[in-house]
Design a protein around this motif. Structure first.
Motif, PDB file in Angstrom:
ATOM      1  N   TYR A 140       0.825  -1.206   0.000  1.00 47.21           N
ATOM      2  CA  TYR A 140       0.000   0.000   0.000  1.00 47.21           C
ATOM      3  C   TYR A 140       0.864   1.262   0.000  1.00 47.21           C
ATOM      4  O   TYR A 140       0.584   2.212  -0.738  1.00 47.21           O
ATOM      5  CB  TYR A 140      -0.928   0.004   1.214  1.00 47.21           C
ATOM      6  CG  TYR A 140      -1.658   1.319   1.390  1.00 47.21           C
ATOM      7  CD1 TYR A 140      -2.729   1.651   0.564  1.00 47.21           C
ATOM      8  CD2 TYR A 140      -1.260   2.246   2.357  1.00 47.21           C
ATOM      9  CE1 TYR A 140      -3.389   2.864   0.694  1.00 47.21           C
ATOM     10  CE2 TYR A 140      -1.912   3.448   2.496  1.00 47.21           C
ATOM     11  CZ  TYR A 140      -2.977   3.755   1.671  1.00 47.21           C
ATOM     12  OH  TYR A 140      -3.618   4.971   1.803  1.00 47.21           O
ATOM     13  N   LEU A 196       1.065   4.244  -2.825  1.00 50.72           N
ATOM     14  CA  LEU A 196       0.834   5.675  -2.600  1.00 50.72           C
ATOM     15  C   LEU A 196       1.776   6.509  -3.467  1.00 50.72           C
ATOM     16  O   LEU A 196       1.370   7.513  -4.059  1.00 50.72           O
ATOM     17  CB  LEU A 196       1.039   6.021  -1.124  1.00 50.72           C
ATOM     18  CG  LEU A 196      -0.140   5.832  -0.183  1.00 50.72           C
ATOM     19  CD1 LEU A 196       0.310   6.082   1.262  1.00 50.72           C
ATOM     20  CD2 LEU A 196      -1.295   6.750  -0.542  1.00 50.72           C
ATOM     21  N   GLY A 231      -3.779   2.387  -2.743  1.00 51.53           N
ATOM     22  CA  GLY A 231      -2.660   3.317  -2.741  1.00 51.53           C
ATOM     23  C   GLY A 231      -2.699   4.278  -3.917  1.00 51.53           C
ATOM     24  O   GLY A 231      -2.495   5.485  -3.753  1.00 51.53           O
TER      25      GLY A 231
END
Length: 366
Positions: free
Chosen positions: A185, A189, A309
Motif C-alpha cells: 500500500y 501511494l 494506494g
C-alpha cells in the motif's frame, strides 16, 4: 493511463479533478477485488475473467458521449470495476498454475504481460490522441478490451483438486495476506503520484510525449521482473523487496528535480527497478502465506492494496500539487516507500518473536 489526464482537462476538469477521476478508477477496482476473489474461489477463475472482459470492452465506448466530469466519473467506476475483476481472477489463475519452488520467477513472468502493455500503451495512446483524436482513441481501446474478453473465453483453467473447491463463501479479507499487502500500500501511494501526474508534469517541463516515461519504465520492469522473482526465490522475499522500496524512494527524490528528457527517462528506469523489486517478491510472499483454496481471495486482498494506494495517492497528491506544485509533491511522495520499509521490518520482527515464543511453548509442552 497517459491520456486520461489530458481528456479530463479537455472536458473542463482541473488538476484536482484529475486526481479525483483517476482515483475513482483505482478505488472502484479496490472495492471489486475482494468480491472478484471470492467469486473466483467459488465458481472458478475463467467465468470471472469473462465478466471483467465484457466491462473492459464496453466502458471505453461510453467515453465518446461524455463532455463533463460527472458522467466521466460514472464510467470510470465501471471501467475500474471491470479492471479489478479481470485482473484479480487472472492473478489467481496464475497462482494455481505455478510450482512453489519457482513461484517468484513465475510471478515475474506473469507481471511481464503488464509491462508489455505499459510499454506500448502510453506511447501509442499519446500518438493516437494527438493524430486521431479522443474518439478514435476510445474505439481502439474498446477493441483491445474486446480482445481481453475473447482471450478470457478461450483460456484453459487447470482443474482444481476436489478438496480445494468450496461453495462456502471465503472471507473478504485474508488476514495472512495483510503483511505484504500493507507494505505494498505504501509503495502504491507513491505510484499514485507517478501514474496520475507524470503526464502533466512532463509536459510542464517541455516533453512532447510523456508516454516515453511510461514506456521506459515498463521496459525496465519487463527486463527485471522475472530476475527479481528469481532472486526472491533464492535469497528471500524481504532481501529483494526492501532494497526495491529504497530505490523507489530515491527515484522520486530525483523526479522532483527532473528538467530534461534524458533525466526523465533515467528516472523512469530507476523507478522501474524499484517497482520490479518491490511488487514481485511481495506478490510471491502473499501466495506463500495462504492456503491454495484461498488464493483468489488472497490475490483480491493483495491487489486491493495497489488500488487503494493509487486511488488515495492520486487524490492526496492532487491536493498537494494545487498547494505547492509538482516538485514538492514528488519530494513528499518519496517518504511513502520508506514508511513501507519500516513497516516491513516491524511486522517481520513481530512475527519472528511470535513464532519463537510458540516454538518455545511447544518445546516446554513436549
Amino acid at each position: 493511463m497517459a491520456t486520461m489526464p489530458f481528456y479530463i482537462i479537455s472536458v473542463g476538469g482541473k488538476e484536482s479533478e484529475v486526481g479525483l477521476v483517476m482515483g475513482v478508477f483505482a478505488f472502484t477496482a479496490l472495492i471489486s477485488r475482494p468480491f472478484a476473489g471470492q467469486a473466483a474461489d467459488i465458481w472458478g477463475r475463467k467465468i470471472v475473467m469473462i465478466v471483467g472482459g465484457v466491462g473492459l470492452a464496453l466502458s471505453p465506448l461510453l467515453y465518446i458521449f461524455i463532455s463533463s466530469i460527472a458522467p466521466l466519473i460514472v464510467i470510470r467506476l465501471m471501467q475500474g470495476m471491470s479492471f479489478g475483476i479481470i485482473s484479480t481472477a487472472t492473478s489467481a489463475l496464475v497462482a494455481d498454475s505455478v510450482p512453489p519452488k519457482r513461484r517468484g520467477e513465475a510471478v515475474g513472468y506473469f507481471a511481464m504481460s503488464n509491462n508489455l502493455a505499459m510499454a506500448a500503451g502510453p506511447v501509442l495512446g499519446i500518438i493516437i490522441m494527438n493524430s486521431l483524436g479522443f474518439t478514435n482513441l476510445f474505439l481502439i481501446s474498446a477493441s483491445i478490451g474486446l480482445m481481453a474478453f475473447v482471450f478470457s473465453v478461450i483460456v484453459r483453467e487447470p482443474e482444481r483438486q476436489p478438496g480445494l473447491i468450496s461453495f462456502k463463501r471465503p472471507p473478504i479479507i485474508i488476514r495472512s495476506a495483510l503483511f505484504p499487502t500493507s507494505v505494498l500500500y505504501f509503495f502504491a501511494l507513491s505510484y499514485g503520484a507517478v501514474n496520475t501526474f507524470v503526464p502533466l508534469y512532463a509536459v510542464n517541463r517541455g516533453l512532447t510525449n510523456p508516454g516515453l516515461f511510461f514506456a521506459v519504465m515498463a521496459i525496465g520492469m519487463l527486463l527485471l521482473r522475472s530476475y527479481a522473482g528469481q532472486l526472491s526465490d533464492r535469497f528471500g522475499r524481504g532481501a529483494v523487496a526492501v532494497p526495491g522500496l529504497i530505490i523507489t524512494a530515491i527515484s522520486l527524490v530525483l523526479l522532483s528535480k527532473a528538467s530534461s528528457l534524458p533525466m526523465f527517462l533515467g528516472i523512469a528506469a530507476l523507478y522501474a527497478t524499484g517497482m520490479a523489486c518491490t511488487q514481485t517478491p511481495l506478490m510471491a510472499l502473499t501466495i506463500d502465506r495462504v492456503k491454495p483454496e484461498l488464493r483468489g481471495a488472497a490475490m483480491g486482498t493483495f491487489m486491493s492494496a495497489m488500488d487503494a494506494g493509487i486511488g488515495s495517492g492520486a487524490m492526496l497528491w492532487g491536493v498537494v500539487v494545487g498547494l505547492w506544485g509538482y516538485s514538492q509533491m514528488y519530494l513528499l511522495s518519496s517518504l511513502m516507500p520508506l514508511i513501507g520499509v519500516g513497516l516491513f521490518f516491524w511486522i517481520s520482527n513481530r512475527e519472528r518473536k511470535k513464532n519463537s515464543l510458540l516454538r518455545s511453548q511447544a518445546t516446554q509442552a513436549n
